[in-house]
Design a protein around this motif. Structure first.
Motif, PDB file in Angstrom:
ATOM      1  N   VAL A  31      26.092  53.486  62.485  1.00 16.04           N
ATOM      2  CA  VAL A  31      25.677  52.187  63.807  1.00 16.04           C
ATOM      3  C   VAL A  31      26.021  50.547  62.755  1.00 16.04           C
ATOM      4  O   VAL A  31      26.659  50.289  64.176  1.00 16.04           O
ATOM      5  CB  VAL A  31      24.706  51.841  63.235  1.00 16.04           C
ATOM      6  CG1 VAL A  31      23.776  53.662  64.382  1.00 16.04           C
ATOM      7  CG2 VAL A  31      23.222  52.020  62.215  1.00 16.04           C
ATOM      8  N   LYS A  38      28.752  50.509  54.282  1.00 16.18           N
ATOM      9  CA  LYS A  38      28.201  51.887  54.964  1.00 16.18           C
ATOM     10  C   LYS A  38      29.808  52.236  55.176  1.00 16.18           C
ATOM     11  O   LYS A  38      29.916  53.116  55.479  1.00 16.18           O
ATOM     12  CB  LYS A  38      26.967  52.514  55.592  1.00 16.18           C
ATOM     13  CG  LYS A  38      27.014  53.530  56.439  1.00 16.18           C
ATOM     14  CD  LYS A  38      24.987  53.638  56.181  1.00 16.18           C
ATOM     15  CE  LYS A  38      24.608  52.980  57.657  1.00 16.18           C
ATOM     16  NZ  LYS A  38      23.730  53.344  58.497  1.00 16.18           N
ATOM     17  N   ASP A  70      20.706  54.885  66.322  1.00 16.56           N
ATOM     18  CA  ASP A  70      19.569  55.636  65.180  1.00 16.56           C
ATOM     19  C   ASP A  70      18.713  55.781  66.035  1.00 16.56           C
ATOM     20  O   ASP A  70      17.484  57.119  65.887  1.00 16.56           O
ATOM     21  CB  ASP A  70      18.630  54.033  65.012  1.00 16.56           C
ATOM     22  CG  ASP A  70      19.627  52.867  64.607  1.00 16.56           C
ATOM     23  OD1 ASP A  70      19.968  53.010  63.540  1.00 16.56           O
ATOM     24  OD2 ASP A  70      19.455  51.873  64.781  1.00 16.56           O
ATOM     25  N   PHE A 189      19.765  49.310  66.401  1.00 18.51           N
ATOM     26  CA  PHE A 189      20.301  48.111  65.432  1.00 18.51           C
ATOM     27  C   PHE A 189      21.713  47.883  66.401  1.00 18.51           C
ATOM     28  O   PHE A 189      21.898  46.610  66.902  1.00 18.51           O
ATOM     29  CB  PHE A 189      21.263  48.590  64.340  1.00 18.51           C
ATOM     30  CG  PHE A 189      22.281  48.225  64.197  1.00 18.51           C
ATOM     31  CD1 PHE A 189      21.511  46.356  62.775  1.00 18.51           C
ATOM     32  CD2 PHE A 189      23.379  47.992  63.453  1.00 18.51           C
ATOM     33  CE1 PHE A 189      22.455  46.206  62.314  1.00 18.51           C
ATOM     34  CE2 PHE A 189      24.730  46.946  62.825  1.00 18.51           C
ATOM     35  CZ  PHE A 189      23.845  46.190  61.888  1.00 18.51           C
ATOM     36  N   ASN A 206      17.406  41.166  57.690  1.00 17.85           N
ATOM     37  CA  ASN A 206      18.732  42.068  57.919  1.00 17.85           C
ATOM     38  C   ASN A 206      19.182  41.362  56.629  1.00 17.85           C
ATOM     39  O   ASN A 206      19.180  40.510  56.662  1.00 17.85           O
ATOM     40  CB  ASN A 206      19.230  42.011  59.355  1.00 17.85           C
ATOM     41  CG  ASN A 206      20.060  43.749  59.428  1.00 17.85           C
ATOM     42  OD1 ASN A 206      20.259  44.535  58.271  1.00 17.85           O
ATOM     43  ND2 ASN A 206      19.473  44.127  61.078  1.00 17.85           N
ATOM     44  N   TYR A 233      20.501  53.282  52.395  1.00 22.02           N
ATOM     45  CA  TYR A 233      19.978  54.064  53.126  1.00 22.02           C
ATOM     46  C   TYR A 233      20.473  55.808  52.668  1.00 22.02           C
ATOM     47  O   TYR A 233      20.201  55.149  50.699  1.00 22.02           O
ATOM     48  CB  TYR A 233      21.630  54.227  53.131  1.00 22.02           C
ATOM     49  CG  TYR A 233      22.056  52.893  54.658  1.00 22.02           C
ATOM     50  CD1 TYR A 233      21.645  52.768  55.830  1.00 22.02           C
ATOM     51  CD2 TYR A 233      22.684  52.257  53.062  1.00 22.02           C
ATOM     52  CE1 TYR A 233      22.045  51.015  56.491  1.00 22.02           C
ATOM     53  CE2 TYR A 233      23.313  50.664  54.394  1.00 22.02           C
ATOM     54  CZ  TYR A 233      22.756  50.285  55.041  1.00 22.02           C
ATOM     55  OH  TYR A 233      24.002  49.267  56.184  1.00 22.02           O
TER      56      TYR A 233
HETATM   57  C1  LMR Z   1      18.860  48.281  61.099  1.00 23.11           C
HETATM   58  O1  LMR Z   1      19.244  48.497  61.975  1.00 23.11           O
HETATM   59  O2  LMR Z   1      19.110  46.912  61.251  1.00 23.11           O
HETATM   60  C2  LMR Z   1      20.034  48.644  59.645  1.00 23.11           C
HETATM   61  O3  LMR Z   1      19.453  49.679  59.506  1.00 23.11           O
HETATM   62  C3  LMR Z   1      21.485  48.937  60.384  1.00 23.11           C
HETATM   63  C4  LMR Z   1      22.205  50.247  59.217  1.00 23.11           C
HETATM   64  O4  LMR Z   1      22.581  50.928  59.477  1.00 23.11           O
HETATM   65  O5  LMR Z   1      22.309  49.149  58.120  1.00 23.11           O
END
Ligand code: LMR
Length: 326
Positions: A31, A38, A70, A189, A206, A233
């Protein structure tokens, strides 16, 4: 004679099959943007695998929620529509409660402690927490510590009382914001920028990397360097896909994954600093550091959340995580 002809035909068919057989496709959906830990890890994985298994495996990376978001990537994985993903550890609530340990506020002092816990026996055991649900945890990948961004200054918990904060789909994160009387709003996200821009929500939490790469800092007047929680992650695949791979192919894929995770982790460490500097240099937002007294107010207000989730997570797991700080 007839036998010889049959044999020739068979060999020919086998050869043409192996020459023209389509490569195995691995879709990797995530995402975030490409210029993130990532995003870079996924690109590195594609390079390594395609170099080591030429013509046999093709990796297609889909960043920015292009393929799945997500809310649906894990279901899609169980259906075989995507083979790899690396959702944040906060997004597995519907599959296991064990990974909630990573969301406990003020648990890890720094990323070295996170690394020690993940590599230790308790952290390694958590990799298999999803197996009963048909998913396999292949490794942890770092992003970093979370900061608070908001449309008004934030120094102490009272500053966000009554304010709406976007959170990932985690009950621990909901409890964390409720503990300071803020209103948590679970959202994917992909929707965060617009929610912030339109003031539908007041703030979010974040990492520097996500705040920078998704331009949240352009629509938030304030960022508080709180380092109050972790965003890491879990690289996952489906058990069915993983077990059906030929052994030699699985080994090459796993080795490539391990190497690309190490690469992603080095990017995470670098970006945690450089993306913060970029944000400060942009002058689009004001970055605030907390005094030890202000920080203590957050710790005192949020830490009782641990007790609430102790049964679900396991007191021993929390203890092991805490012990990684020494
Ligand atoms: C978020 O939803 O804020 C994070 O998990 C996004 C991500 O994958 O870093």
């Amino acid at each position: 004679m007839r036998f010889k002809k049959l044999l020739t035909a068979l060999v020919g068919a086998t050869l043409s099959f192996s020459v023209f057989a389509a490569p195995l496709q691995i879709k990797f959906s995530h995402v975030v943007a490409e210029n993130t830990p990532k995003g870079q890890m996924a690109i590195k994985f594609k390079q390594l695998v395609e170099e080591r298994l030429p013509g046999k495996v093709e990796v297609k990376v889909f960043p920015n929620s292009q393929l799945f978001g997500d809310d649906n990537v894990l279901e899609a994985m169980l259906l075989g529509d995507v083979q790899l993903a690396a959702p944040s550890l906060s997004k597995f609530d519907n599959y296991t409660k064990k990974l909630q340990v990573f969301d406990l506020p003020f648990l890890f002092q720094d990323m070295e402690a996170v690394e020690r816990f993940q590599n230790g026996p308790a952290g390694q055991e958590l990799l298999s927490a999803l197996e009963r649900k048909g998913l396999v945890g292949l490794g942890y990948l770092h992003n970093g510590m979370k900061q608070l961004s908001a449309n008004s200054p934030v120094r102490v918990p009272a500053d966000i009382a009554g304010k709406k904060f976007r959170i990932q789909t985690s009950d621990v994160l909901a409890a964390q914001f409720e503990a300071v009387k803020a209103v948590p709003v679970k959202k994917p996200f992909s929707e965060v920028f617009t929610l912030l821009q339109t003031n539908a929500i007041d703030g979010q939490e974040n990492t520097w990397s996500n705040i920078y790469s998704k331009k949240f800092y352009e629509v938030q007047d304030h960022i508080t360097e709180s380092n109050h929680g972790l965003l890491d992650y879990l690289v996952v695949t489906s058990k069915e896909f993983w077990m059906e791979l030929p052994d030699d192919m699985r080994d090459v894929i796993k080795k490539s994954l391990d190497e690309s995770i190490a690469y992603g982790n080095s990017i995470a460490a670098e970006k945690d600093n450089s993306d913060k500097e970029e944000i400060i240099a942009s002058r689009r937002t004001k970055v605030t550091s907390l005094t030890p007294e202000e920080r203590k107010q957050w710790v005192d207000a949020m830490k009782p959340v641990w007790k609430k989730f102790e049964k679900e997570i396991g007191a021993d797991v929390i203890k092991a995580a805490e012990a990684s700080n020494q």
